[in-house]
Design an enzyme around this catalytic site. Sequence first.
Site, short mmCIF file in Angstrom:
data_model
loop_
_atom_site.label_atom_id
_atom_site.label_comp_id
_atom_site.label_asym_id
_atom_site.label_seq_id
_atom_site.Cartn_x
_atom_site.Cartn_y
_atom_site.Cartn_z
CD GLU A 178 99.77 62.30 -75.62
OE1 GLU A 178 100.81 62.20 -74.98
OE2 GLU A 178 98.73 61.67 -75.81
C1 LIG Z 1 96.39 63.83 -71.10
C2 LIG Z 1 97.16 62.58 -71.30
O1 LIG Z 1 97.72 62.04 -70.59
N1 LIG Z 1 97.21 61.94 -72.75
C3 LIG Z 1 97.98 60.60 -73.01
N2 LIG Z 1 98.98 60.87 -72.47
C4 LIG Z 1 99.51 59.52 -71.81
C5 LIG Z 1 98.64 58.67 -71.41
C6 LIG Z 1 99.25 57.58 -70.58
O2 LIG Z 1 100.27 57.72 -69.74
C7 LIG Z 1 97.39 58.43 -72.25
O3 LIG Z 1 98.04 57.73 -73.47
C8 LIG Z 1 96.76 59.60 -72.37
O4 LIG Z 1 95.84 59.43 -73.31
#
Ligand SMILES: CC(=O)N[C@H]1NC[C@H](CO)[C@H](O)[C@@H]1O
Length: 512
Positions: free
Chosen positions: A309
């Site tokens: 992200e």
């Molecule tokens: C690899 C990943 O999962 N990154 C983010 N995605 C959403 C997650 C919550 O469901 C967390 O915020 C996490 O930090």
Amino acid sequence: TSKYGSLWPLPQEVNIAETSFKLSSSTFRIVDSKQSSAGPSCNILQNAYRKYFEYMFGVARKQEFGKNGRPGLSELTELQVWVTSVDSECDGYPSITSDESYELAVDQPFALLVAPKVWGALRGLETFSQLVYEDEFGAKNINATKIKDFPRFAHRGILLDTSRHYLPVKAILTTLETMAMNKYNVFHWHIVDDPSFPYLSRTFPNLSQKGAYHPYTHVYTPADVKMVIEFARLRGIRVIPEFDTPGHTQSWGKGQANLLTPCYSGSKPSGSFGPVNPILNTTYDFMTQFFKEISSVFPDAYVHLGGDEVDFTCWRSNPDIQKFMEDHGFGHDYSKLESFYIQRLLDIVTSTKKGYMIWQEVFDNGVKLKADTLIHIWKGNQQQYQHEMARVTSSGYQTLLSTPWYLNHISYGQDWHDAYKADPRSFNGTEQQKKLVIGGEACMWGEYVDATNLTPRLWPRASAVAERLWSHQNVTDINDAYSRLSAHRCRLVERGIPAEPLFSSYCPREYK
Ligand SMILES: CC(=O)N[C@H]1NC[C@H](CO)[C@H](O)[C@@H]1O
């Protein structure tokens, strides 16, 4: 009820006979067999014998303790543990290649647990404790049984996020204890992130001094980290820390000046910061020193470097970054800048002699990776993650699945069914590709979770994932699973773990 009683995860081969033996705390003993390479000096086993004795008999009651045990009829009085390899690995750390196999024969005159390494002996002790049941008189019994067992997947993990909410060390240890009851072997410690930096770094103490929610009450000191690592080792659990960059790093900027990219609004800095600044040499000097420390604090061969992200908005807004992009011919493709950063980070970590795990975006963005890189898949729906599994494994990389096991997502009803039905190898690929799938992790992200709700939200739903990762691929009967998992959940409750109920029912001993 299941013919396999409350065994969870289901062993590879199980035969439970009708014959039953009595067990009594005043006569029963767990002993090292004479031929075992793990004797009284093996802390892992000595610690486990005491723990499982208490799990099976409760804290030994005085009057029973006093009675000089004269074994009665058909009483089983001994479990012998035989670790067969010359090197039991008792003084070492578990790793991705650790042998967790064991064989268990429960019969007269004594039960026998045989395992090549201490790790299999630990798994067999948990299984033995799951075979013990109380009859209608409250006496402890165990049936004659033969088990041959080993894990289908080598990497069976739980991710905890200690940044969105700080988790007291006790909550982490409780999770490790419950993981051992479910034969998990990896604790993925997502230790820092945007909101807080609780890891106390000796090299950069300002990171937690300024970046933690509170510099003394909401940090993990080196002693805390050591305690978690040893507590896990005694249970055959690896600790893999994740220090996620370049995104998810807001808290890093509080204690380390110039590490993050200053975002601009127009021609002036806006005062907010974005991902790690990839164009400064000071960034890589910092990362080199920081990961040198991490490589010495955490003994596991792998470290998780994140890479998920990354938002390019801030990089796009910064004039120095724009110039860097032109100078390097990256045009306006900021994933090239992310790859430039990740590439240098991977080289830094490689020089600390560690392997690395990374979230799938790093692979998706075409970063050049070392052959033994472990790609961690977490995005999309079933069709999308199965397609991603096929893509990653056809590129020859080892792969881990988490997508269907984001247990921080909750819903009304028995959502353990979906977790149980997901299979990491059910994508289109060759056998060779399937072999590259080394397991998976259930994730409990912390946005809405802290020590008040972590355990009931994680268990027994994570137990469903544990069976998928340990048992044979064709263990898929959801009704048999329900019967065993309900009983297993009551065992967790009896052992003091507040695991939430699956559906309307009761436990002989309810949580108090
Ligand atoms: C690899 C990943 O999962 N990154 C983010 N995605 C959403 C997650 C919550 O469901 C967390 O915020 C996490 O930090």
